[in-house]
Design a protein around this motif. Structure first.
Motif, PDB file in Angstrom:
ATOM      1  N   PRO A 105      -0.185  -1.220  11.695  1.00  0.00           N
ATOM      2  CA  PRO A 105      -0.432  -1.095  10.251  1.00  0.00           C
ATOM      3  C   PRO A 105       0.840  -1.188   9.417  1.00  0.00           C
ATOM      4  O   PRO A 105       0.809  -1.700   8.295  1.00  0.00           O
ATOM      5  CB  PRO A 105      -1.082   0.293  10.118  1.00  0.00           C
ATOM      6  CG  PRO A 105      -0.683   1.032  11.346  1.00  0.00           C
ATOM      7  CD  PRO A 105      -0.585   0.001  12.415  1.00  0.00           C
ATOM      8  N   MET A 106       1.965  -0.720   9.960  1.00  0.00           N
ATOM      9  CA  MET A 106       3.223  -0.821   9.232  1.00  0.00           C
ATOM     10  C   MET A 106       3.644  -2.278   9.077  1.00  0.00           C
ATOM     11  O   MET A 106       4.047  -2.717   7.985  1.00  0.00           O
ATOM     12  CB  MET A 106       4.310  -0.035   9.969  1.00  0.00           C
ATOM     13  CG  MET A 106       4.196   1.461   9.825  1.00  0.00           C
ATOM     14  SD  MET A 106       4.747   2.065   8.209  1.00  0.00           S
ATOM     15  CE  MET A 106       6.511   2.258   8.521  1.00  0.00           C
ATOM     16  N   ALA A 107       3.550  -3.029  10.161  1.00  0.00           N
ATOM     17  CA  ALA A 107       3.951  -4.432  10.116  1.00  0.00           C
ATOM     18  C   ALA A 107       3.045  -5.234   9.189  1.00  0.00           C
ATOM     19  O   ALA A 107       3.529  -6.047   8.379  1.00  0.00           O
ATOM     20  CB  ALA A 107       3.925  -5.020  11.523  1.00  0.00           C
ATOM     21  N   ILE A 141      10.009  -5.254   3.962  1.00  0.00           N
ATOM     22  CA  ILE A 141      10.908  -5.606   5.071  1.00  0.00           C
ATOM     23  C   ILE A 141      11.217  -4.364   5.904  1.00  0.00           C
ATOM     24  O   ILE A 141      11.243  -4.418   7.137  1.00  0.00           O
ATOM     25  CB  ILE A 141      12.200  -6.233   4.532  1.00  0.00           C
ATOM     26  CG1 ILE A 141      11.900  -7.591   3.887  1.00  0.00           C
ATOM     27  CG2 ILE A 141      13.232  -6.385   5.642  1.00  0.00           C
ATOM     28  CD1 ILE A 141      13.089  -8.219   3.184  1.00  0.00           C
ATOM     29  N   ALA A 142      11.446  -3.240   5.227  1.00  0.00           N
ATOM     30  CA  ALA A 142      11.741  -1.997   5.943  1.00  0.00           C
ATOM     31  C   ALA A 142      10.576  -1.596   6.848  1.00  0.00           C
ATOM     32  O   ALA A 142      10.783  -1.148   7.985  1.00  0.00           O
ATOM     33  CB  ALA A 142      12.036  -0.874   4.946  1.00  0.00           C
ATOM     34  N   ALA A 189       8.389  -1.146  12.380  1.00  0.00           N
ATOM     35  CA  ALA A 189       7.359  -1.460  13.371  1.00  0.00           C
ATOM     36  C   ALA A 189       7.967  -2.138  14.595  1.00  0.00           C
ATOM     37  O   ALA A 189       7.628  -1.808  15.739  1.00  0.00           O
ATOM     38  CB  ALA A 189       6.281  -2.348  12.745  1.00  0.00           C
ATOM     39  N   ILE A 190       8.862  -3.089  14.365  1.00  0.00           N
ATOM     40  CA  ILE A 190       9.515  -3.787  15.475  1.00  0.00           C
ATOM     41  C   ILE A 190      10.336  -2.810  16.308  1.00  0.00           C
ATOM     42  O   ILE A 190      10.287  -2.823  17.545  1.00  0.00           O
ATOM     43  CB  ILE A 190      10.408  -4.927  14.946  1.00  0.00           C
ATOM     44  CG1 ILE A 190       9.545  -6.025  14.298  1.00  0.00           C
ATOM     45  CG2 ILE A 190      11.259  -5.519  16.066  1.00  0.00           C
ATOM     46  CD1 ILE A 190      10.354  -7.088  13.590  1.00  0.00           C
TER      47      ILE A 190
END
Length: 245
Positions: free
Chosen positions: A185-187, A209-210, A215-216
């Motif tokens: 969900p963050m990505a 972007i943050a 997430a990565i």
């Protein structure tokens, strides 16, 4: 219930990026796609219990906390579609109470990740601020986003990474799958926030972007920590202390 209540919602995860989807969703584009995201992540955590549920404890807790937050917000503020949300909460509650893991639902695994805990803590500050902002907007009765329950669902979207991420970081059984459910969900929100900066719910390019970078990093650390225990990535829990606690 998914087929009955959500026949078209989940498809917007794909169709929302098209020109036709943009025309259909209009000013609600990011919100509807965000709702589809949190619902998808919730369902993945819940449906995962159908296969080896004793090894999916972390995602069971994540799914329960997400639907708990969404249901509480929907009922408290009297917005959205409680007739669709409450049945999912009831089913998830039954799944939790009747879970074959029994008392081990409350028991951590053999290890935990200090690095993942740190990432959860870092994300908690902006995510909780986002939740507070979204809930404050819910009280604006003249706002169609508010009456349709969009702000409550966006708050749920922010809670999902914290819910799944916390249990993954603490090392509950099934932490690897839960770590992916925390990151997804963050990505996805990061991509939407960058792509639709003018839409309600977007926090702009920088925060988008943050979110993607977080997430990565979360998935990368979770996957790399499987190699073996280390002081930072994954730390084993001593059995003697484990039993005492």
């Amino acid at each position: 219930m998914t087929v009955a209540f959500l026949p078209d919602l989940l498809a917007t995860l794909v169709t929302g990026w098209t020109a036709d989807g943009a025309a259909e969703l209009g000013i609600h584009r990011l919100h509807v796609m965000g709702i589809a995201t949190v619902v998808s992540v919730f369902l993945l955590g819940l449906f995962a219990q159908a296969y080896q549920p004793k090894k999916r404890v972390a995602s069971m807790w994540g799914a329960f906390l997400v639907i708990l937050a969404v249901t509480a917000g929907t009922v408290w503020y009297g917005v959205g579609r409680p007739e669709e949300v409450i049945p999912f909460f009831v089913v998830t509650g039954i799944a939790l109470v009747a879970h074959p893991a029994g008392r081990t639902l409350f028991r951590r695994g053999d290890s935990y990740s200090p690095a993942l805990l740190a990432l959860v803590a870092v994300a908690a500050v902006p995510l909780i601020a986002f939740v507070a902002t979204q809930l404050s907007l819910t009280t604006i009765t003249s706002d169609s986003h508010a009456t349709m329950g969009h702000y409550v669902m966006m708050a749920g979207l922010a809670i999902a990474p914290l819910a799944y991420g916390s249990f993954a970081a603490l090392g509950f059984d099934g932490w690897r799958f839960a770590s992916w459910l925390a990151a997804l969900p963050m990505a996805y929100y990061g991509l939407m926030s960058i792509a639709f900066p003018a839409q309600a719910g977007s926090t702009g390019t920088m925060w988008g972007i943050a979110a993607i970078l977080w997430a990565i990093a979360f998935v990368a650390i979770a996957e790399y920590s499987r190699v073996g225990p280390s002081g930072i990535l994954r730390r084993e829990i001593e059995r003697s202390n484990y039993r005492d606690n």
